[in-house]
Design a protein around this motif. Structure first.
Motif, mmCIF file in Angstrom:
data_model
loop_
_atom_site.group_PDB
_atom_site.id
_atom_site.type_symbol
_atom_site.label_atom_id
_atom_site.label_comp_id
_atom_site.label_asym_id
_atom_site.label_seq_id
_atom_site.Cartn_x
_atom_site.Cartn_y
_atom_site.Cartn_z
ATOM 1 N N UNK A 241 46.334 42.194 -122.223
ATOM 2 C CA UNK A 241 47.206 43.158 -122.192
ATOM 3 C C UNK A 241 47.676 43.518 -123.650
ATOM 4 N N UNK A 242 47.631 42.537 -124.522
ATOM 5 C CA UNK A 242 48.081 42.673 -126.129
ATOM 6 C C UNK A 242 46.742 43.596 -126.640
ATOM 7 N N UNK B 131 52.065 36.553 -113.265
ATOM 8 C CA UNK B 131 50.977 37.416 -113.539
ATOM 9 C C UNK B 131 51.439 38.745 -113.946
ATOM 10 N N UNK B 132 52.274 39.323 -113.137
ATOM 11 C CA UNK B 132 52.823 40.695 -113.391
ATOM 12 C C UNK B 132 53.146 40.698 -114.791
ATOM 13 N N UNK B 133 54.309 39.841 -115.154
ATOM 14 C CA UNK B 133 54.676 40.028 -116.497
ATOM 15 C C UNK B 133 53.846 39.671 -117.582
ATOM 16 N N UNK B 134 52.698 38.697 -117.393
ATOM 17 C CA UNK B 134 51.650 38.385 -118.382
ATOM 18 C C UNK B 134 50.861 39.705 -118.633
ATOM 19 N N UNK B 135 50.598 40.220 -117.495
ATOM 20 C CA UNK B 135 49.838 41.529 -117.703
ATOM 21 C C UNK B 135 50.574 42.577 -118.221
ATOM 22 N N UNK B 136 51.801 42.490 -118.599
ATOM 23 C CA UNK B 136 52.195 43.399 -119.439
ATOM 24 C C UNK B 136 52.480 42.810 -120.677
ATOM 25 N N UNK B 137 51.842 41.801 -121.217
ATOM 26 C CA UNK B 137 51.669 41.293 -122.589
ATOM 27 C C UNK B 137 52.691 39.934 -122.861
ATOM 28 N N UNK B 138 53.496 39.597 -121.951
ATOM 29 C CA UNK B 138 54.518 38.668 -121.907
ATOM 30 C C UNK B 138 53.824 37.255 -122.143
ATOM 31 N N UNK B 139 54.198 36.267 -123.019
ATOM 32 C CA UNK B 139 53.499 34.771 -122.852
ATOM 33 C C UNK B 139 53.927 34.138 -121.573
ATOM 34 N N UNK B 140 53.252 33.082 -121.156
ATOM 35 C CA UNK B 140 53.590 32.396 -120.157
ATOM 36 C C UNK B 140 55.093 32.083 -120.321
ATOM 37 N N UNK C 218 55.614 44.199 -108.553
ATOM 38 C CA UNK C 218 56.380 43.255 -108.203
ATOM 39 C C UNK C 218 58.077 43.556 -108.683
ATOM 40 N N UNK D 78 49.638 47.999 -110.928
ATOM 41 C CA UNK D 78 49.631 47.200 -109.692
ATOM 42 C C UNK D 78 49.408 48.119 -108.383
ATOM 43 N N UNK E 239 47.860 37.745 -120.899
ATOM 44 C CA UNK E 239 48.683 38.228 -121.998
ATOM 45 C C UNK E 239 47.841 38.858 -123.350
ATOM 46 N N UNK F 287 52.627 35.359 -108.672
ATOM 47 C CA UNK F 287 52.302 36.619 -108.653
ATOM 48 C C UNK F 287 53.019 37.518 -109.790
ATOM 49 N N UNK F 288 54.524 37.187 -109.818
ATOM 50 C CA UNK F 288 55.481 37.495 -110.616
ATOM 51 C C UNK F 288 55.011 37.092 -112.128
ATOM 52 N N UNK G 122 52.772 51.183 -123.181
ATOM 53 C CA UNK G 122 51.891 50.081 -123.798
ATOM 54 C C UNK G 122 50.466 50.871 -124.075
ATOM 55 N N UNK H 288 54.144 43.765 -127.055
ATOM 56 C CA UNK H 288 52.760 44.202 -127.516
ATOM 57 C C UNK H 288 52.648 44.729 -128.901
#
Lengths: 264, 444
Positions: A84-85, B395-404, A96, A92, A81, B392-393, A170, A114
């Motif tokens: 990304x930030x 990771x997808x959200x974290x790769x958009x900047x969301x925290x764990x 998903x 992807x 994260x 995987x889900x 983003x 972000x």
């Protein structure tokens, strides 16, 4: 566009990574400067997608050697994260599906998260709605996609457009497109390519991972890299992709052996 | 766990019943108001309750649900006394409707109740409907929910004195939903909510059966709901169990479907220390349809058990069921989904899905789809999954900047939202979504 004076965004040195004890990346070196578009090509299993996931911080991969600088920061010390930030975006290969979460809810959450991390202002639902609809026009997306669950029941092309929409929102420094062309018909490919070209500018950079020349007709790369067995084995200009298209990857081997023979 | 569990609970209740059966109408309506058939019904139920015992984990249907803590509680029936003001309970109201029957500790509270759709509905509490529609009530009350082998239904029937009765007359379409609000206020008591819903031919209604607490102590809710749908009638039945987490909630719901009727249900359970919801749906004639969705979200040491039985007695009926459980911390969720296709129930179309999410290493989920098929020309699909949040889900959200944490909360919310989205009332859906979000956030 290549400009020798532009800043280095990404600097990968001798990157090794494995998953479940198997080494997939075996020493990747790559420098990406702002304004540049790089294409990474190669056969299945050559490590292209793994490289993309490692850059984005996928937890299944462990980096065993090497380092990665992203805008003067140690990328490998950051979790996904934070990357990304900081401005890494991975589109992807298989986005998903999240049934139960409306796309606009998800997009706004990602955008505002972000934005706030970057010290920018967040948007309320109404403001965001206007903002996202404007971005959707670029990708010729129907606004109905805002109310549907994230990627659920989207066609392959719709999912890919939704990925590029997220990239548009983003505004990353480095966009990594993992086989964004797979599963797209030619019309969808053109729309996606138009979106990527629109988003590409002198301050950011793109890495496109693809099997085919087809995408590169629409998004013209400055550099083409060929990966094999976890390494970049050849780098050239856009004409390299055309050669590969014409002669296949085997050509590279015979070509390389010839080269090796000459230099020996 | 021996069968010799101390049955203080049962004894205490039965004792209060024997006092009652002498002057059987000591509760609720005045003595002369209880008709002979109701007295007879109660007497039979009292007798039957005396012959039954509380189930233990040695009973197959209670294998995962240990109610022995309940057996030790000397809980008396709740009394009809409350000191609530409108402002105490208003937050439970649903803004989309003013059709509302409020019951406090099982007793009708006319001062908080009101019906706007008087034209389309015959509605009220049990004593008043017995007076005005005696034969109709008598022909359905305790006719759908069998008490012969169910101690809790037997006890509820033995204590039946008040309840909600909704009759949707032939061809009537209720404009607004009906909110049945059951509020528990008395600690260490048992309350006996009862609902009877009769949808006459071609009628339509939406109702919300809603169980809430205005106290933090232990008590028992033992509720019974019966629903009969005449040919072509439709009911949308939303059931919310949000009692406090010290409460015991034991619920039986029986639905009888006549020709081409349609029953849609959304059952949501958040509350109670131990809860058990039995749902029985029977297709009594051809071409009926039912769609049953359920969501259980529990945490800490909560136990929530859903047992459903969809009985395809007649041919050409369709049933669809989706049940989801989310268990966090040391919670324990149980789902047992029985589907019976009787001999001759040809062209039955039935599907069942049980999807379960474990949010911690100490939570437990037991799921058991159970198909009993005695006809050969049928379509029956079922599936059950138990899993954790998908990496995987996340990771997808974290790769958009969301925290764990944000990623996990969003995915947990999404898992439940698929069921909550079937609730047609925006404000209710929203308040339930908030409960889901709070629950997922507070648990980490």
């Amino acid at each position: 566009m290549i400009n020798q004076n532009s800043q280095t965004i990404l600097n990968v040195k001798n990157l090794h990574a494995n998953t479940d004890g198997t080494e997939i990346l075996k020493g990747i070196n790559l420098t990406v400067k702002s304004g540049e578009i790089h294409a990474i090509m190669g056969l299945n299993g050559s490590g292209k997608s793994t490289f993309a996931k490692v850059l984005a911080g996928h937890p299944d991969y462990t980096v065993t050697q090497g380092n990665v600088q992203f805008e003067q920061q140690d990328l490998l010390a950051m979790n996904s994260e934070e990357r990304a930030q900081a401005g890494i975006f991975l589109a992807f290969q298989y986005p998903i599906e999240i049934p139960g979460v409306a796309n606009n809810q998800f997009l706004r959450l990602a955008y505002n998260t972000v934005q706030s991390k970057r010290g920018n202002e967040e948007l309320d639902p109404l403001e965001f709605d206007d903002f996202v609809r404007e971005k959707m026009k670029l990708l010729e997306m129907n606004p109905d996609f805002l109310d549907r669950s994230v990627n659920e029941g989207f066609s392959g092309g719709e999912k890919k457009r939704n990925e590029i929409l997220q990239m548009a929102l983003l505004e990353p420094k480095l966009g990594i497109l993992d086989e964004t062309d797979s599963g797209l018909d030619i019309d969808a490919l053109k729309i996606v390519a138009k979106g990527v070209n629109h988003l590409s500018n002198k301050d950011n950079a793109m890495i496109m991972i693809t099997h085919y020349q087809r995408l590169l007709d629409h998004i013209v790369p400055d550099y083409v890299h060929v990966m094999e067995s976890g390494r970049i084995i050849k780098t050239g200009g856009k004409e390299l992709a055309l050669e590969l298209e014409k002669h296949g990857y085997d050509w590279l081997h015979s070509h390389q052996q010839n080269n090796a023979g000459v230099s020996a | 766990m021996s069968e010799l569990v101390s049955n203080d609970y049962l004894e205490c209740l039965l004792k209060s019943l024997s006092i009652q059966s002498e002057g059987i109408s000591s509760l609720g309506a005045p003595a002369n108001n209880q008709s002979a058939w109701l007295k007879q019904l109660r007497k039979q139920a009292i007798d039957r309750a005396g012959q039954l015992r509380l189930p233990t984990i040695k009973d197959e249907a209670w294998r995962f649900t240990d109610i022995s803590p309940l057996a030790k509680l000397p809980f008396k029936p709740a009394q009809a006394l409350h000191t609530l003001k409108l402002s105490d309970i208003q937050s439970f109201f649903i803004e989309e409707t003013n059709n509302r029957l409020v019951f406090i500790d099982g007793f009708f509270a006319p001062e908080f109740s009101g019906i706007t759709d008087k034209e389309q509905l015959i509605i009220g509490n049990l004593p008043s409907l017995i007076e005005s529609h005696a034969s109709l009530v008598a022909s359905h009350l305790a006719q759908h929910a069998q008490y012969h082998d169910n101690i809790f239904t037997a006890l509820n029937t033995a204590f039946v004195h008040d309840g909600a009765v909704i009759i949707v007359p032939k061809n009537a379409v209720a404009a607004a939903p009906v909110h049945l609000l059951f509020i528990a206020t008395q600690k260490e008591t048992t309350n006996y909510p009862r609902c009877l819903i009769v949808g006459e031919a071609n009628s339509q209604v939406t109702l919300i059966e809603d169980y809430v607490s205005l106290q933090n102590d232990a008590y028992v809710t033992n509720s019974v709901t019966e629903c009969y749908l005449a040919p072509n009638a439709q009911v949308q039945h939303i059931r919310i169990q949000r009692e406090n987490t010290d409460a015991y909630h034991l619920a039986n719901c029986a639905v009888s479907l006549d020709h081409a009727s349609r029953y849609q249900a959304v059952n949501v359970s958040f509350g109670a220390q131990i809860s058990r919801h039995n749902l029985d749906v029977g297709f009594k004639a051809e071409t009926g349809e039912c769609a049953i969705d359920g969501l259980t979200i529990i945490t800490d040491g909560q136990l929530a058990d859903t047992h459903s039985c969809i009985d395809h007695i007649k041919p050409n009926c369709t049933s669809r069921q989706q049940h989801k459980c989310i268990a966090d911390d040391a919670a324990h969720a149980v789902f047992n989904g029985n589907i019976i296709v009787r001999p001759g129930a040809q062209r039955t179309d039935s599907s069942q899905s049980s999807r379960n999410l474990l949010l911690s290493g100490t939570a437990q989920i037991d799921t058991k789809p159970q198909l009993e098929i005695f006809a050969d020309d049928v379509k029956c699909a079922h599936g059950a999954t138990v899993g954790q949040l998908d990496n995987e889900e996340i990771f997808y959200l974290k790769s958009r900047g969301l925290s764990e944490l944000a990623a996990r909360n969003l995915l947990t919310y999404a898992f439940g939202a698929e069921i909550l989205n079937r609730i047609p009332l925006a404000s209710l859906k929203h308040s339930l979504e908030q409960i889901v979000l709070n629950q997922t956030q507070s648990s980490r």
